[in-house]
Scaffold this motif. Sequence first.
Motif, PDB file in Angstrom:
ATOM      1  N   TYR A   1       0.699  -1.209  -0.080  1.00 25.38           N
ATOM      2  CA  TYR A   1      -0.227   0.026   0.089  1.00 25.38           C
ATOM      3  C   TYR A   1       0.770   1.210   0.059  1.00 25.38           C
ATOM      4  N   ALA A   2       0.481   2.130  -1.222  1.00 28.60           N
ATOM      5  CA  ALA A   2       1.190   3.451  -0.798  1.00 28.60           C
ATOM      6  C   ALA A   2       0.662   4.348   0.389  1.00 28.60           C
ATOM      7  N   PRO A   3       1.407   5.411   0.532  1.00 25.99           N
ATOM      8  CA  PRO A   3       1.359   6.135   1.923  1.00 25.99           C
ATOM      9  C   PRO A   3      -0.190   6.753   1.907  1.00 25.99           C
ATOM     10  N   SER A   4      -0.577   7.215   0.683  1.00 24.35           N
ATOM     11  CA  SER A   4      -1.732   7.773   0.565  1.00 24.35           C
ATOM     12  C   SER A   4      -2.923   6.849   0.821  1.00 24.35           C
ATOM     13  N   GLU A   5      -2.812   5.483   0.234  1.00 27.09           N
ATOM     14  CA  GLU A   5      -3.865   4.522   0.503  1.00 27.09           C
ATOM     15  C   GLU A   5      -3.780   4.014   2.048  1.00 27.09           C
ATOM     16  N   ILE A   6      -2.685   4.206   2.611  1.00 29.93           N
ATOM     17  CA  ILE A   6      -2.741   3.920   4.127  1.00 29.93           C
ATOM     18  C   ILE A   6      -3.469   4.887   4.696  1.00 29.93           C
ATOM     19  N   LEU A   7      -3.269   6.107   4.620  1.00 24.51           N
ATOM     20  CA  LEU A   7      -4.352   7.029   5.076  1.00 24.51           C
ATOM     21  C   LEU A   7      -5.554   7.022   4.926  1.00 24.51           C
ATOM     22  N   GLN A   8      -5.917   6.521   3.556  1.00 27.19           N
ATOM     23  CA  GLN A   8      -7.284   6.566   3.332  1.00 27.19           C
ATOM     24  C   GLN A   8      -7.862   5.289   4.203  1.00 27.19           C
ATOM     25  N   ILE A   9      -7.198   4.112   4.260  1.00 23.88           N
ATOM     26  CA  ILE A   9      -7.668   3.084   5.177  1.00 23.88           C
ATOM     27  C   ILE A   9      -7.770   3.477   6.588  1.00 23.88           C
ATOM     28  N   GLU A  10      -7.055   4.140   7.181  1.00 29.65           N
ATOM     29  CA  GLU A  10      -6.962   4.665   8.627  1.00 29.65           C
ATOM     30  C   GLU A  10      -8.318   5.775   8.703  1.00 29.65           C
ATOM     31  N   LYS A  11      -8.709   6.463   7.801  1.00 31.21           N
ATOM     32  CA  LYS A  11      -9.631   7.367   7.954  1.00 31.21           C
ATOM     33  C   LYS A  11     -10.771   6.527   8.050  1.00 31.21           C
ATOM     34  N   VAL A  12     -11.037   5.732   6.744  1.00 33.79           N
ATOM     35  CA  VAL A  12     -12.244   5.215   6.744  1.00 33.79           C
ATOM     36  C   VAL A  12     -12.687   4.346   7.961  1.00 33.79           C
ATOM     37  N   PHE A  13     -11.723   3.725   8.257  1.00 36.75           N
ATOM     38  CA  PHE A  13     -11.885   2.913   9.536  1.00 36.75           C
ATOM     39  C   PHE A  13     -12.149   3.418  10.908  1.00 36.75           C
ATOM     40  N   LEU A  14     -11.711   4.700  11.085  1.00 34.98           N
ATOM     41  CA  LEU A  14     -11.851   5.509  12.412  1.00 34.98           C
ATOM     42  C   LEU A  14     -13.295   6.146  12.100  1.00 34.98           C
ATOM     43  N   GLU A  15     -13.712   6.502  11.038  1.00 32.57           N
ATOM     44  CA  GLU A  15     -15.074   7.245  10.888  1.00 32.57           C
ATOM     45  C   GLU A  15     -16.059   6.230  10.933  1.00 32.57           C
ATOM     46  N   ALA A  16     -15.784   4.989  10.409  1.00 28.73           N
ATOM     47  CA  ALA A  16     -16.880   3.967  10.504  1.00 28.73           C
ATOM     48  C   ALA A  16     -17.118   3.466  12.089  1.00 28.73           C
ATOM     49  N   CYS A  17     -15.846   3.504  12.750  1.00 32.75           N
ATOM     50  CA  CYS A  17     -16.017   3.171  13.997  1.00 32.75           C
ATOM     51  C   CYS A  17     -16.759   4.452  14.906  1.00 32.75           C
ATOM     52  N   GLY A  18     -17.042   5.660  14.569  1.00 33.27           N
ATOM     53  CA  GLY A  18     -17.701   6.376  15.193  1.00 33.27           C
ATOM     54  C   GLY A  18     -16.711   7.740  15.593  1.00 33.27           C
ATOM     55  N   PHE A  19     -15.643   7.781  15.174  1.00 26.67           N
ATOM     56  CA  PHE A  19     -14.649   8.729  15.618  1.00 26.67           C
ATOM     57  C   PHE A  19     -14.757   9.974  14.453  1.00 26.67           C
ATOM     58  N   LYS A  20     -14.606  11.107  14.885  1.00 24.20           N
ATOM     59  CA  LYS A  20     -14.675  12.545  13.958  1.00 24.20           C
ATOM     60  C   LYS A  20     -13.136  12.614  13.586  1.00 24.20           C
ATOM     61  N   THR A  21     -12.577  12.648  12.558  1.00 15.77           N
ATOM     62  CA  THR A  21     -11.297  12.857  12.090  1.00 15.77           C
ATOM     63  C   THR A  21     -10.960  14.043  11.618  1.00 15.77           C
ATOM     64  N   PRO A  22      -9.708  14.764  11.818  1.00 24.01           N
ATOM     65  CA  PRO A  22      -8.349  13.789  12.432  1.00 24.01           C
ATOM     66  C   PRO A  22      -8.666  13.850  13.920  1.00 24.01           C
ATOM     67  N   LEU A  23      -8.340  12.700  14.463  1.00 24.65           N
ATOM     68  CA  LEU A  23      -8.260  12.335  16.027  1.00 24.65           C
ATOM     69  C   LEU A  23      -7.785  13.545  16.759  1.00 24.65           C
ATOM     70  N   CYS A  24      -8.578  13.877  17.872  1.00 30.29           N
ATOM     71  CA  CYS A  24      -8.166  15.141  18.751  1.00 30.29           C
ATOM     72  C   CYS A  24      -9.220  15.009  20.037  1.00 30.29           C
ATOM     73  N   HIS A  25      -8.547  15.097  21.005  1.00 30.65           N
ATOM     74  CA  HIS A  25      -9.231  14.793  22.495  1.00 30.65           C
ATOM     75  C   HIS A  25     -10.446  15.324  22.563  1.00 30.65           C
ATOM     76  N   TYR A  26     -11.035  16.359  22.083  1.00 28.61           N
ATOM     77  CA  TYR A  26     -12.059  17.096  22.011  1.00 28.61           C
ATOM     78  C   TYR A  26     -13.221  16.766  20.814  1.00 28.61           C
ATOM     79  N   ASN A  27     -12.738  15.788  19.836  1.00 32.27           N
ATOM     80  CA  ASN A  27     -13.543  15.515  18.683  1.00 32.27           C
ATOM     81  C   ASN A  27     -14.393  14.362  19.221  1.00 32.27           C
ATOM     82  N   LYS A  28     -15.354  14.070  18.516  1.00 30.24           N
ATOM     83  CA  LYS A  28     -16.496  12.885  18.888  1.00 30.24           C
ATOM     84  C   LYS A  28     -15.809  11.428  18.689  1.00 30.24           C
TER      85      LYS A  28
END
Length: 153
Positions: free
Chosen positions: A72-99
């Motif tokens: 996986y290219a770096p840009s693909e890795i970031l897409q994978i992580e963003k999709v995972f986090l958002e589908a898990c219910g996180f607001k991205t990018p991660l921050c202590h005050y985000n959902k």
Amino acid sequence: MKTTKRLEQALMKLYNAYHQNLLNPEDCKACAVGNILDNHDSWKHLTNGHGSLQLSYVGRVHENLGRKFNGYAPSEILQIEKVFLEACGFKTPLCHYNKRPSNPTSKEVLFDGLVAVVALLCKLDNIDNVMDYSKLFEQENGQPVYHLDTFLA
């Protein structure tokens, strides 16, 4: 169904992590990408914000050099992580005050994340989503269009 080597390896790692309770969206070594990349967290240097699609300087260098991490290219890795986090219910990018979900390691939350990741991994490899069973329920004149024994072969 034909798949790519990188897709097969990623699916196997994610499957094992999920069933062995080794998947954690808040741990860079145990999130979707962490598991795909053999539980290393060095990938986090590809961006300055966890869950961001913006490559850091290091990420841009690797991307421009054509480097791949377990396929996986770096840009693909970031897409994978963003999709995972958002589908898990996180607001991205991660921050202590985000959902964030109240229980980020519950099986339901993790399953939702994995479903989204598998869909993206298949899309990246131009392969039909391996988790899409909707064709099994297609009918023509009240009869199934596909039969289970031939569909899964």
